[in-house]
Write an enzyme that holds these catalytic residues in place. Structure first.
Site, PDB file in Angstrom:
ATOM      1  CG  ASP A   6      -1.810   1.208   1.337  1.00 26.93           C
ATOM      2  OD1 ASP A   6      -2.358   1.624   0.297  1.00 26.93           O
ATOM      3  OD2 ASP A   6      -1.965   1.771   2.430  1.00 26.93           O
ATOM      4  CB  SER A   7       0.209   4.826  -0.464  1.00 26.69           C
ATOM      5  OG  SER A   7      -0.927   4.866   0.378  1.00 26.69           O
ATOM      6  CD  GLU A 148       0.748   6.473   5.994  1.00 30.50           C
ATOM      7  OE1 GLU A 148       1.772   5.828   6.124  1.00 30.50           O
ATOM      8  OE2 GLU A 148      -0.349   5.961   5.660  1.00 30.50           O
ATOM      9  CB  CYS A 180      -9.359   4.942   0.720  1.00 26.69           C
ATOM     10  SG  CYS A 180      -7.694   5.290   1.346  1.00 26.69           S
ATOM     11  CG  HIS A 182      -4.715   5.071   4.418  1.00 29.45           C
ATOM     12  ND1 HIS A 182      -4.209   4.542   3.260  1.00 29.45           N
ATOM     13  CD2 HIS A 182      -3.639   5.509   5.126  1.00 29.45           C
ATOM     14  CE1 HIS A 182      -2.881   4.669   3.261  1.00 29.45           C
ATOM     15  NE2 HIS A 182      -2.520   5.248   4.383  1.00 29.45           N
TER      16      HIS A 182
HETATM   17  N1  DGL Z   1      -4.737   3.288   0.918  1.00 31.17           N
HETATM   18  C1  DGL Z   1      -4.946   3.828  -0.349  1.00 31.17           C
HETATM   19  C2  DGL Z   1      -6.238   3.406  -1.019  1.00 31.17           C
HETATM   20  O1  DGL Z   1      -6.763   2.372  -0.677  1.00 31.17           O
HETATM   21  C3  DGL Z   1      -4.424   5.165  -0.767  1.00 31.17           C
HETATM   22  C4  DGL Z   1      -4.286   6.286   0.206  1.00 31.17           C
HETATM   23  C5  DGL Z   1      -3.350   7.342  -0.363  1.00 31.17           C
HETATM   24  O2  DGL Z   1      -2.151   7.061  -0.395  1.00 31.17           O
HETATM   25  O3  DGL Z   1      -3.816   8.388  -0.813  1.00 31.17           O
HETATM   26  O4  DGL Z   1      -6.724   4.070  -1.890  1.00 31.17           O
END
Ligand code: DGL
Length: 257
Positions: A6-7, A148, A180, A182
């Site tokens: 993931d990011s 984050e 997302c 997150h």
């Molecule tokens: N966790 C990510 C998603 O599911 C991206 C969040 C991000 O880096 O902007 O989209």
């Protein structure tokens, strides 16, 4: 070994479901903390990161890749599959179909990053799977960054969550899709706002089941977990207890990819 990325920290919500579904598998989780967030980046930038991470995980011997990020899946899963034709790839896409099927009001909403909200892939997902439901797509800039930074109790975040979700509820939305990874960590905050007026739809368990179907012999490892960050590994380690993943025992390391 199964590679998951993931990011940043968001994909840990998917990793938790994967570890539960495949307790004996070995996992290598990569958090691209040097480049988070992806949601405000261009398609080219996101694709570049996804291909570099895919290469890194493949070179470490991963035999299955889980893209634990909606933004990366929407933008680059096809390029990743093309780059590694011999490795099965599981992506994460917003649960439009289950939400549409469960909706009684016929109105559902998707909370997502800007990049996912603007993606062709989301438009196609809605066209193909929303049935007769009316779909409201709500981009939520900044939410992933709050997760984050582990700023889950920030009053400014709570106010923004309310400001985005209340109008959706007022329009009769009864299913809210977490688009997302997150945002899974914002579920308690979202539930405070929503109460019993709508249900949250999270696909982490469905993704884990799909990985289970494709894992084959990878399911039978030694239950090892390696967390790797492209920067700030201490953040990854510190995130486990507040994200309710303190039970996960992992080795943590960092290096740019
Ligand atoms: N966790 C990510 C998603 O599911 C991206 C969040 C991000 O880096 O902007 O989209």
């Amino acid at each position: 070994m199964i590679g998951v990325f993931d990011s940043g920290l968001g994909g840990l919500s998917v990793l938790a479901a994967l570890v539960e579904a495949l307790p004996r598998a070995d996992f290598s989780y990569f958090a691209d903390t040097a480049h988070v967030p992806y949601g405000n980046k261009s398609e080219e930038q996101i694709q570049g990161r996804v291909l570099a991470i895919g290469e890194h995980l493949a070179s470490r011997g991963c035999g299955l890749l889980v893209v634990a990020c909606n933004t990366a899946t929407a933008t680059a899963v096809q390029a990743l599959r093309a780059a590694h034709p011999g490795i099965p790839v599981v992506g994460v896409e917003p649960g439009i179909k289950p939400a549409a099927q469960a909706s009684r009001s016929g109105r559902i909403a998707v909370l997502a990053t800007e990049a996912t909200a603007n993606s062709q892939r989301l438009k196609h997902l809605i066209r193909d799977h929303a049935g007769h439901a009316e779909v409201f797509v709500e981009p939520c800039p900044g939410w992933a960054t709050h997760v984050e930074m582990l700023q889950l109790d920030d009053p400014a975040l709570a106010a923004d969550v309310r400001a985005r979700v209340e109008p959706l509820l007022a329009m009769g939305v009864d299913q809210i899709v977490l688009g997302c990874t997150h945002y899974s960590f914002l579920a308690p905050l979202l539930k405070q706002v929503i109460g019993t007026r709508a249900e949250l739809v999270d696909v982490a368990d469905a993704v884990a089941r799909q990985a289970q179907r494709l894992a084959g012999g990878l399911a039978l490892g030694s239950g090892r977990l390696h967390l790797h960050a492209s920067a700030y590994p201490e953040r990854l380690y510190a995130a486990l207890p507040p994200l309710r993943l303190g039970h996960i025992a992992a080795r943590v390391s960092a290096s740019p990819v």
